[in-house]
Design an enzyme around this catalytic site. Structure first.
Site, PDB file in Angstrom:
ATOM      1  N   LYS B  89      27.589 -37.724  57.254  1.00 53.89           N
ATOM      2  CA  LYS B  89      27.697 -38.214  55.877  1.00 53.89           C
ATOM      3  C   LYS B  89      28.960 -37.643  55.240  1.00 53.89           C
ATOM      4  O   LYS B  89      29.325 -36.482  55.513  1.00 53.89           O
ATOM      5  CB  LYS B  89      26.448 -37.766  55.100  1.00 53.89           C
ATOM      6  N   SER B 164      20.643 -42.134  49.517  1.00 60.84           N
ATOM      7  CA  SER B 164      22.084 -42.205  49.458  1.00 60.84           C
ATOM      8  C   SER B 164      22.784 -42.125  50.813  1.00 60.84           C
ATOM      9  O   SER B 164      23.954 -42.493  50.918  1.00 60.84           O
ATOM     10  CB  SER B 164      22.601 -41.066  48.587  1.00 60.84           C
ATOM     11  N   SER B 188      16.984 -39.084  50.182  1.00 59.16           N
ATOM     12  CA  SER B 188      18.223 -39.723  50.643  1.00 59.16           C
ATOM     13  C   SER B 188      18.403 -39.778  52.153  1.00 59.16           C
ATOM     14  O   SER B 188      19.332 -40.417  52.631  1.00 59.16           O
ATOM     15  CB  SER B 188      19.442 -39.029  50.025  1.00 59.16           C
TER      16      SER B 188
END
Lengths: 100, 501
Positions: B89, B164, B188
């Protein structure tokens, strides 16, 4: 609780966000909608309940006080928008005619 | 040789290296080729790092040659994640990459150090493919709040992958990568896991160091893996877990061999495992009826396999969303104060003085959802409102922690849906922040309590994957992964979307 436009402006200044009038106005509506939901929490009877800031019971996590390498000056300044003489360069902080 | 990444796992990649079926370079090139062929339509990545990937692959291949030359046993001596194509990420620092958090304000930020979890994955032999798209600063449940544009769900390109950590979920779901890392502050990792049909684990708070992961809510954030099977997630968790002197909140609990626990559970079965379905969460408004029924069927599977099944209510957790949308933004507003255009990131031009520089750099650099959360958090912490909001939320958090602790006196695993609905259309919820927030209603309580939890794909609704959330007590990842592995075998869900086959 609902938040007034004046409060939105005050909070934006606390958060150092230079928002436009349009942003202030739409944020006021959005924050009120979110706060309307969040306010359900006021219904909980929490009298006498202690607060929790952290989910684990860890107190004073210490490490040995020994010297170890940190960021080099070059790395620390790598992303600096402006730099001079090995330091971050910023505009003036104190106003020209402001005695403070 | 054509390598189909959708068929590979951590174990098969390593076995293939040991048997000289393929080299790490061949596996890595297959991953890079797949990214090149598919990422224009998926947008899983903000940055692809072929040079770093191939250098890491060559290091693995050199290690293979070295072990062979010394007459060693490849199967025993290769590192556990040897040659595994892995995506990170874009809030995790890695030297040689930008770490942008999908934000304009960090669009030019070059990492000057490594995130501990990333470094540990690479030290275990993983190959870094690049940095994955996300909601800006991890604020969101759809990956639409990204300065680089939304990611697309591999099961239906018109739909969101969740968020996310949406890009990380897409990279694994579409078999661009075999593993990826995300971060989970309120769901997330787990929610995009549910929406893309991947195995997605949020470890116990403190299990994995947060050092080098750009902070959102420091008392809630935790890094964890996406994988296409439970055992792969277990391998990743073992590689990155353990105390780190650079994160004082990382815990010293020993790190067991999670993959061994998974294999043992598959042999031992579920007899004696106490499984509680969270009844009042299943009765919440807004839960898709088909997801509710499927969750109940999953609990039926647990019972059929010999688990002791019961029901539990978590009434204070009904208020978790409210507590979270005070505590999360409060911590975020404090953490994001550092982005002021002084030391890094985008700086507004021709500022009159330093206040003008702060005000304009921040207003121009942050996207709408970041501004919303900073405003919400600043308000909740401001004089006159602190106790009514932040104090109240912290007290509610105490009760939520107690409620989970009591539930875990009677149960080993708690069961809820992961997300109240399958993947929604891009643009469908972006106009109303509150509707978006409700997507994390089942995952948020777990972050407040600090427990571990994971998404396990449980089937399809309307042609889209849906997932069940299994929750376990602090540092009970072995139990969690073991139960997930048995369930995975029983459900037999094919995690590969049709377009990736």
């Amino acid at each position: 609780m609902s938040i007034s436009e004046e409060q939105v402006r005050h909070v934006a200044m606390l958060a150092r966000l230079g928002l436009s009038d349009d942003q202030i106005s739409s944020l006021g509506q959005e924050l009120n909608s979110i706060l309307g939901h969040i306010d359900q929490i006021q219904k909980l009877d929490l009298e006498g309940v202690e607060t929790t800031a952290h989910p684990m019971e860890v107190v004073n996590s210490m490490r040995a006080d020994v010297i170890r390498p940190g960021l080099s000056r070059e790395d620390a300044l790598l992303n600096a928008p402006e730099r001079e003489d090995g330091a971050f360069l910023i505009p003036r902080i104190v106003g020209g005619d402001d005695a403070s | 040789m054509s390598i189909d990444l959708s068929k590979l796992s951590v174990r098969t990649i390593r076995d293939g290296l040991a048997s000289k079926t393929w080299s790490a370079r061949e596996i890595t090139q297959a991953s890079l080729d797949r990214i090149a062929a598919t990422d224009e339509s998926l947008h899983a990545f903000n940055q692809v790092t072929p040079e770093l990937a191939l250098a890491a692959a060559d290091a693995v291949d050199a290690r293979v040659a070295e072990i062979e030359a010394a007459g060693g046993d490849l199967a025993a001596e290769l590192p556990p994640l040897a040659g595994v194509p892995t995506a990170f990420k874009d809030n995790m620092n890695l030297r040689g990459t930008r770490t942008t958090c999908s934000s304009k304000i960090l669009s030019n930020y070059e990492s000057v150090y490594d995130c501990t979890a990333v470094r540990r994955m690479l030290d275990a032999g993983a190959v870094p493919l690049g940095k994955c798209n996300m909601d800006e600063f991890a604020f969101g449940s759809s990956t639409e709040n990204s300065a680089t544009g939304p990611s697309h769900n591999p099961w239906d390109l018109d739909r969101v992958p969740g968020g996310s950590s949406g890009g990380s979920a897409v990279a694994v779901s579409s078999a661009q990568a075999v593993l990826s890392l995300g971060s989970d502050t309120g769901g997330s990792i787990r929610q995009p896991g549910a929406l893309t049909g991947t195995v997605a684990l949020k470890p116990t708070y403190g299990r994995v160091s947060r050092y080098g992961c750009v902070a959102f809510g420091s008392s809630l954030d935790q890094i964890g893996p996406f994988a296409r099977n439970v055992e792969d997630a277990a391998h990743a968790l073992k590689a990155m877990s353990g105390q780190d002197p650079m994160d004082a909140t990382s815990m010293s609990n020993p790190v067991p061999d999670y993959a061994a626990a998974v294999r043992a559970a598959k042999v031992d079965g579920m007899k004696g495992l106490r499984v509680g379905i969270v009844r009042d969460m299943l009765d919440m408004d807004g839960l898709d009826g088909r997801i509710k029924r499927r969750t109940e069927e999953v609990v039926g599977i647990f019972a059929m396999l010999g688990a002791e099944v019961g029901e539990v209510d978590l009434p204070t957790s009904q208020h978790a969303l409210s507590a979270y949308y005070i505590i999360g933004p409060a911590e975020a507003s404090s953490n994001l104060a550092r982005f002021d255009g002084v030391r890094y990131g985008v700086r507004a031009t021709e500022a009159e003085d330093v206040m003008d520089l702060y005000l304009r750099s921040r207003a121009e650099g942050f996207g709408p959802e970041s501004i919303r959360r900073i405003m919400l958090g600043t308000y909740a912490l401001s004089a006159g409102y602190y106790d009514a909001y932040y104090g109240q939320a912290q007290r509610a958090r105490t009760l939520i922690i107690r409620e989970f602790a009591e539930a875990f006196e009677n149960y080993d695993i708690l069961v809820t849906p992961t997300s109240p609905e399958p993947a929604f259309k891009i643009g469908e919820k972006s106009a109303d922040p509150l509707t978006m927030y409700l997507n994390d209603i089942f995952t948020i309580p777990v972050n407040l309590a600090g427990n571990c939890a994971m998404n396990v794909p449980m089937g399809m609704v309307k042609g889209l994957p849906v997932g069940v959330q299994l929750i376990a007590n602090h540092f009970s990842e072995e139990t969690l992964l073991g139960a997930a592995a048995i369930l995975e075998t029983e459900i037999g869900f094919d995690t590969t979307p049709p377009r990736a086959q």
